[in-house]
Design an enzyme around this catalytic site. Structure first.
Site, PDB file in Angstrom:
ATOM      1  N   PHE A 140       0.863  -1.191   0.000  1.00 48.35           N
ATOM      2  CA  PHE A 140       0.000   0.000   0.000  1.00 48.35           C
ATOM      3  C   PHE A 140       0.893   1.232   0.000  1.00 48.35           C
ATOM      4  O   PHE A 140       1.709   1.421   0.894  1.00 48.35           O
ATOM      5  CB  PHE A 140      -0.924   0.028   1.226  1.00 48.35           C
ATOM      6  CG  PHE A 140      -1.924   1.157   1.152  1.00 48.35           C
ATOM      7  CD1 PHE A 140      -3.140   0.983   0.506  1.00 48.35           C
ATOM      8  CD2 PHE A 140      -1.634   2.410   1.686  1.00 48.35           C
ATOM      9  CE1 PHE A 140      -4.052   2.024   0.394  1.00 48.35           C
ATOM     10  CE2 PHE A 140      -2.547   3.460   1.581  1.00 48.35           C
ATOM     11  CZ  PHE A 140      -3.756   3.265   0.945  1.00 48.35           C
ATOM     12  N   ASP A 224       9.325   3.040   1.548  1.00 55.25           N
ATOM     13  CA  ASP A 224       8.154   3.788   1.995  1.00 55.25           C
ATOM     14  C   ASP A 224       8.007   3.551   3.495  1.00 55.25           C
ATOM     15  O   ASP A 224       7.539   2.507   3.942  1.00 55.25           O
ATOM     16  CB  ASP A 224       6.921   3.307   1.227  1.00 55.25           C
ATOM     17  CG  ASP A 224       5.666   4.070   1.626  1.00 55.25           C
ATOM     18  OD1 ASP A 224       5.706   4.762   2.662  1.00 55.25           O
ATOM     19  OD2 ASP A 224       4.655   3.958   0.920  1.00 55.25           O
ATOM     20  N   LYS A 253       2.513  10.412   8.169  1.00 53.21           N
ATOM     21  CA  LYS A 253       1.807   9.944   9.366  1.00 53.21           C
ATOM     22  C   LYS A 253       2.275  10.596  10.685  1.00 53.21           C
ATOM     23  O   LYS A 253       1.832  11.663  11.013  1.00 53.21           O
ATOM     24  CB  LYS A 253       1.863   8.421   9.430  1.00 53.21           C
ATOM     25  CG  LYS A 253       0.954   7.777   8.359  1.00 53.21           C
ATOM     26  CD  LYS A 253       0.592   6.375   8.744  1.00 53.21           C
ATOM     27  CE  LYS A 253      -0.156   5.636   7.651  1.00 53.21           C
ATOM     28  NZ  LYS A 253      -1.590   5.739   7.738  1.00 53.21           N
TER      29      LYS A 253
END
Ligand code: PLP
Length: 389
Positions: A140, A224, A253
């Site tokens: 993802f 990532d 985040k």
């Protein structure tokens, strides 16, 4: 409960008005949240919850940490936004701090995880001239058109074709990666631990093999770390377990303690490829979010939250084992739990018992609490999961 912590709109009315006023792209839990502190949140009826979702791995320092709140308040009174037409001090201080923490050479700021992946993909195109990306099955990387091309789930991608779709290979399989990477590959993009998939930790040596494969083919390696960054896994970054340095790293985040911010950092030889005008964003790296990020990083250091994540993560896994799950995966406070149960129902039951958890599949729960979580709070959550099973 004090009036300021209450919602003026009743829950059922809220659901109706949300349904009428907001794009219905999210499946929401049946609760209106109004306040947070540390690892706890409260709903509009005054009920307390332990939050083991943490804004989806965002609230690493806990909800409304006083130091972050103070930094935001102070900065908000001074200067909120100016755009990138001008220099601002917080942005450069933050870039220097991120360079130190990641061992990378230069930072580009943006406003979300998907945007940091977009920046990485654009930089890859500029640096290599190649469009082909190799990504992992179950990966993802975000929902914008570029990042979506490297996101594995067909249901997310198919309605939006044509995309620049990645070549997908099984995660944690160096041979498959080697077979897929060619002289036409611009970059390989990997999560050092897969998050949205349900927390999959690769074997030691996988990321090292990926580095070698990229070097041999002249491809870039992108890590990532949007979800794994800032202590989540018991290291500052999950890459630190492997000792492997990527060419590009993406962050978001937890970076700014809950305010929207992303960053893409690269090694010098790659970062030189971006010239003035090649990329940009109005809000990116603004004075307010940068102040929040500097304060957040300071809290992680001061409260030794990276070590705490490792210790509490080990304790959480020990306690979860007693429930007899099919499998437990994870590092630090990033834990995936496969259960012989309908996890959608489990999430609802836990909510009723005052615990927020999140399922990433029919039989998988992901636990990603704030790193300030205590043993007692872990005990309570494990007890509630056990009772709900
Ligand atoms: N990359 C990874 C590894 C993620 O886990 C996520 C979000 O869950 C993203 C990218 C996208 O981040 P955002 O939702 O901030 O766009």
């Amino acid at each position: 409960m004090q009036l300021e912590f209450m919602s003026l709109i009743d829950k059922n009315e809220m659901k109706k008005r949300d349904a009428e006023a907001i794009f219905q792209t999210y499946a929401r839990q049946d609760v209106v949240l109004v306040r947070g502190a540390g690892a706890k949140v409260w709903d509009s009826e005054g009920k307390e919850y332990l939050d083991f979702v943490a804004g989806i791995a965002v609230n690493n320092v806990g909800h409304c940490h006083p130091d972050v709140v103070e930094a935001i308040a102070r900065q908000a009174e001074t200067l909120i936004h100016t755009s990138n037409l001008y220099y601002t001090e917080n942005q450069v201080l933050l870039a220097e701090e991120l360079k130190r923490l990641t061992g990378m050479n230069r930072a580009y700021f943006c406003n979300s995880g998907a945007e940091s992946v977009e920046a990485a993909l654009k930089l890859t195109r500029r640096a290599t001239g190649k469009a082909m990306i190799v990504a992992a099955e179950r990966a993802f990387h975000g929902r914008t058109l570029g990042a979506l091309g490297a996101t594995y789930k067909a249901a997310y991608r198919e309605p939006f074709r044509p995309l620049n779709e990645a070549v997908f290979v099984p995660y944690n399989d160096p041979e498959a990666l080697k077979a897929a990477v060619t002289k036409d590959t611009g970059a390989v993009i990997l999560e050092p631990i897969q998050g949205e998939a349900g927390v999959y930790v690769p074997d030691p040596g996988y990321l090292k093999a990926a580095r070698q494969i990229c070097d041999d083919a002249g491809a870039l390696l992108i890590f990532d770390e949007v979800q794994t960054g800032f202590g989540r896994t018991g290291r500052w970054f999950a890459k630190d377990y492997s000792g492997v340095q990527p060419d590009i790293i993406t962050l978001a985040k937890a970076l700014a303690g809950g305010l929207p911010m992303g960053a893409m950092l690269a090694q010098e030889r790659v970062s030189e490829a971006f010239q003035r005008g090649d990329h940009g964003s109005t809000f990116a790296g603004g004075a307010l979010v940068s102040a929040a990020a500097l304060a957040t990083i300071e809290v992680i250091k001061k409260e030794r939250l990276v070590q705490r994540s490792e210790e509490m993560g080990a304790y959480l896994c020990t306690e979860l084992k007693k429930l007899g799950p099919r499998e437990i995966r994870g590092q630090g406070l990033m834990v995936g739990l496969d259960l012989d149960a309908d996890c959608k129902i489990l999430v609802e039951k836990a909510l009723q018992k005052g615990v927020l958890i999140n399922s990433t599949g029919d039989h998988t729960i992901r636990l990603i609490p704030p790193l300030v979580v205590t043993r007692d709070q872990i005990d309570r959550v494990v007890k509630v999961i056990g009772e709900s099973l």
